[in-house]
Design a protein around this motif. Structure first.
Motif, short mmCIF file in Angstrom:
data_model
loop_
_atom_site.label_atom_id
_atom_site.label_comp_id
_atom_site.label_asym_id
_atom_site.label_seq_id
_atom_site.Cartn_x
_atom_site.Cartn_y
_atom_site.Cartn_z
N LEU A 180 34.84 24.79 31.96
CA LEU A 180 35.09 25.68 33.11
C LEU A 180 34.08 25.95 34.21
O LEU A 180 32.86 25.73 33.83
CB LEU A 180 35.55 26.99 32.51
N PRO A 181 34.49 25.54 35.40
CA PRO A 181 33.46 25.83 36.49
C PRO A 181 33.10 26.99 36.73
O PRO A 181 32.24 27.38 37.65
CB PRO A 181 34.36 25.10 37.61
N THR A 182 33.95 28.41 36.05
CA THR A 182 33.52 29.47 36.21
C THR A 182 33.72 30.51 34.98
O THR A 182 34.52 29.79 34.04
CB THR A 182 34.21 30.19 37.60
N THR A 183 33.43 31.59 34.91
CA THR A 183 33.55 32.42 33.72
C THR A 183 34.88 32.98 33.88
O THR A 183 35.00 33.85 34.59
CB THR A 183 32.34 33.49 33.49
N ILE A 184 35.81 32.73 32.70
CA ILE A 184 36.98 33.64 32.69
C ILE A 184 37.10 34.29 31.33
O ILE A 184 37.10 33.84 30.34
CB ILE A 184 38.28 32.91 32.67
N PRO A 185 37.29 35.75 31.37
CA PRO A 185 37.40 36.62 30.21
C PRO A 185 38.39 35.84 29.30
O PRO A 185 39.38 35.59 29.78
CB PRO A 185 37.67 37.94 30.50
N ASN A 186 37.77 36.01 27.95
CA ASN A 186 38.88 35.63 26.94
C ASN A 186 39.26 33.97 27.02
O ASN A 186 40.45 33.75 26.31
CB ASN A 186 40.21 36.35 26.78
N ASN A 207 45.96 38.72 35.28
CA ASN A 207 46.01 37.00 35.22
C ASN A 207 45.96 36.50 36.61
O ASN A 207 45.00 35.37 36.52
CB ASN A 207 47.26 36.53 34.47
N ARG A 208 46.51 36.94 37.41
CA ARG A 208 46.43 36.31 38.80
C ARG A 208 45.14 36.14 39.64
O ARG A 208 44.64 35.39 40.09
CB ARG A 208 47.60 36.84 39.71
N SER A 209 44.40 37.28 39.10
CA SER A 209 43.05 37.39 39.68
C SER A 209 42.15 36.52 39.00
O SER A 209 41.28 35.73 39.66
CB SER A 209 42.30 38.79 39.23
N GLN A 210 42.17 36.24 37.48
CA GLN A 210 41.40 35.31 37.01
C GLN A 210 41.96 33.65 37.30
O GLN A 210 41.15 32.73 37.53
CB GLN A 210 41.63 35.35 35.37
N ILE A 211 43.13 33.46 37.55
CA ILE A 211 43.81 32.07 38.16
C ILE A 211 43.34 31.95 39.34
O ILE A 211 42.77 30.87 39.74
CB ILE A 211 45.08 32.45 38.31
N LYS A 212 42.88 33.12 40.35
CA LYS A 212 42.39 32.88 41.65
C LYS A 212 40.81 32.30 41.50
O LYS A 212 40.58 31.50 42.39
CB LYS A 212 42.77 34.04 42.56
N ARG A 213 40.39 33.25 40.77
CA ARG A 213 38.78 32.87 40.58
C ARG A 213 38.79 31.50 40.03
O ARG A 213 37.72 30.59 40.77
CB ARG A 213 38.21 33.84 39.44
N LEU A 214 39.52 30.80 39.14
CA LEU A 214 39.48 29.35 38.75
C LEU A 214 39.57 28.67 39.98
O LEU A 214 38.94 27.51 40.31
CB LEU A 214 40.25 29.22 37.60
N GLU A 215 40.89 28.84 40.71
CA GLU A 215 41.18 28.08 41.69
C GLU A 215 40.03 27.85 42.79
O GLU A 215 39.75 26.72 43.37
CB GLU A 215 42.39 28.46 42.42
N LEU A 216 39.36 29.00 43.15
CA LEU A 216 38.26 29.02 44.23
C LEU A 216 37.23 28.10 43.56
O LEU A 216 36.73 27.37 44.36
CB LEU A 216 38.05 30.36 44.56
N LEU A 261 43.07 41.06 44.67
CA LEU A 261 42.78 40.54 43.48
C LEU A 261 41.05 40.34 43.25
O LEU A 261 40.81 40.00 41.99
CB LEU A 261 43.11 38.85 43.35
N MET A 262 40.66 40.41 44.35
CA MET A 262 39.01 40.39 44.19
C MET A 262 38.36 41.08 45.69
O MET A 262 39.28 40.98 46.38
CB MET A 262 38.44 39.16 43.85
N THR A 263 37.31 41.17 45.37
CA THR A 263 36.34 41.75 46.77
C THR A 263 35.91 40.74 47.39
O THR A 263 36.25 39.60 47.05
CB THR A 263 35.35 42.66 46.10
N ALA A 264 35.70 41.08 48.55
CA ALA A 264 35.22 39.96 49.50
C ALA A 264 33.88 39.46 48.84
O ALA A 264 33.55 38.17 49.25
CB ALA A 264 35.02 40.48 51.04
N GLN A 265 33.11 40.13 48.33
CA GLN A 265 31.90 39.70 47.64
C GLN A 265 32.24 38.77 46.76
O GLN A 265 31.67 37.35 46.40
CB GLN A 265 30.81 40.78 47.29
N ASP A 266 33.37 39.18 45.90
CA ASP A 266 33.60 38.27 44.71
C ASP A 266 34.11 36.67 45.45
O ASP A 266 33.82 35.79 44.84
CB ASP A 266 34.73 39.06 44.04
#
Length: 423
Positions: A23-29, A153-162, A192-197
């Motif tokens: 994974l290119p980023t950390t996703i809980p669980n 889930n959508r928040s984690q999915i978006k993190r992965l997509e970015l 789904l996340m902050t501007a900084q995230d």
């Protein structure tokens, strides 16, 4: 009904390729040990209607598109395949040729119900290959144990997509309108996340993220001003207005951080000027930069807005005569407002010329002042400036400087008479 891909994997109906991605980023669980790449039949999959790359294209469609696999409703995937082709046909052809020559080299990411999170272009190429050759094709992808049902889930999915599309692989760049809209949708609308995230996951600066948010807000004001749908971002793309609106948004935020009446008046004047630029065919980015520098940032801005107030009101009346849904309709409506836009052009040209003349005078006076300051420095230093000494010069250089001072003296006497005649 959509199939559960993970259940199909457990039952052996979908086979593994043997690849184990990281994974290119950390996703809980979700750990690397839980990830496998599978060969998934194309008819089990469907495009993600929340995908940032086609966010403006989706808004062109009248009515709602219900996400569906080919088994449920093939029209959905057909429509989105067209969006992907329209977004960058050259890139699609390149991907298609690569798959034909070497097979799928980069795996995608999908959710357990078949929604594609990453790999739309590869999936589109495989669909075309299957249709053209009559062969069965498979999309190789990681199956994530998520759905869009839960916001977490959508928040984690978006993190992965970015992380995949912007933070690590640096793939084909997003269209600036699509990226700005996706940024706004993720941070402001869906929360789904902050501007900084968002900045962290997309490997960009927080300043750039904030600029995109401000630009989308200004786009929405542009839609309201011109009687367009609230989400007509495709019009911005078709008219190539992102860059001038970004320039205007950044300047407005700096000059009017607390908004207020002057902010509104300036914004309306700028929107009307932008209409003049569009109908005249001038470069909108250059003109907006000139406007923000020569008028908006100057002391004449309030007077400029006041003199254009009635013209702006008349222009808005033309825009309000009937809703505008496309770039073509907007251009056609501008043709009905030619008298108002001519007045805008005349006022803009007059004000700009006056400002430029003033700048030229200021520059000239500044040059003369600089010459005087240099001579004063030489006078105070007994002929030299700084740490220079006459021993640093040759006799020829000293003679040259003396001759130039004589010429300056003679020319100054002549110029004094010229200026006295003008008084």
């Amino acid at each position: 009904m959509k199939k559960d891909l993970l259940q199909l994997a457990d039952s052996g109906d979908i086979s593994k390729t043997g690849a184990k991605p990281k994974l290119p980023t950390t996703i809980p669980n979700l750990t690397d040990n839980m990830l496998d790449v599978y060969r998934i039949p194309l008819n089990y999959l469907y495009y993600n209607d929340e995908n940032g790359r086609v966010s403006t294209q989706v808004r062109r469609v009248v009515g709602e598109l219900t996400p569906s696999t080919d088994e449920e409703n093939p029209l959905y995937n057909e429509k989105f395949a067209g969006f992907i082709a329209d977004d960058n046909l050259a890139a699609l052809k390149k991907t298609k040729k690569s798959i034909l020559d070497k097979g799928q080299q980069v795996y995608g990411y999908v959710l357990s119900d078949g929604r594609i999170i990453d790999g739309n272009r590869r999936y589109t190429a495989l669909r075309q290959i299957s249709e053209e050759t009559g062969t069965t094709q498979f999309f190789e992808a990681v199956i994530l144990p998520f759905t869009y049902d839960a916001k977490a889930n959508r928040s984690q999915i978006k993190r992965l997509e970015l992380a995949i599309q912007l933070g690590v692989e640096e793939k084909l760049s997003y269209d600036p309108v699509d990226l700005a809209v996706d940024t706004y949708q993720t941070i402001v609308v869906d929360e789904l996340m902050t501007a900084q995230d968002y900045a962290n996951e997309s490997n960009t600066r927080i300043k750039d993220v904030e600029s995109k948010l401000a630009t989308v807000e200004l786009m929405q004001s542009f839609f309201e001003f011109n009687n367009m749908p609230a989400d007509a971002f495709y019009i911005i793309k078709d008219l190539k207005l992102y860059s001038p609106l970004e320039t205007l948004a950044d300047k407005l935020n700096k000059q009017y951080p607390n908004r207020g009446p002057k902010f509104e008046a300036t914004k309306d004047s700028a929107f009307t000027l932008l209409a003049k630029v569009i109908i005249s065919g001038d470069d909108s980015r250059t003109e907006m930069r000139n406007y923000t520098r020569n008028i908006m940032s100057s002391a004449v801005n309030d007077d400029y807005n006041e003199q254009l107030e009635e013209v702006v009101d008349n222009f808005r009346d033309k825009m309000d005569s009937e809703p505008i849904a496309t770039a073509a309709e907007y251009r056609a409506r501008l043709e009905t407002a030619v008298p108002e836009l001519r007045q805008v052009n005349e006022k803009y040209a007059t004000t700009t010329n006056r400002q430029n003349r003033g700048k030229n005078v200021d520059n000239f006076v500044g040059d003369v002042t600089e010459t005087l300051n240099t001579l004063r420095d030489m006078q105070q230093g007994n002929g030299l400036t700084g740490n220079l000494q006459f021993t640093n010069f040759s006799r020829d250089q000293i003679s040259e400087i003396r001759d130039m001072l004589v010429k300056i003296n003679l020319i100054s006497n002549d110029l004094i008479e010229v200026y006295e005649d003008e008084l």
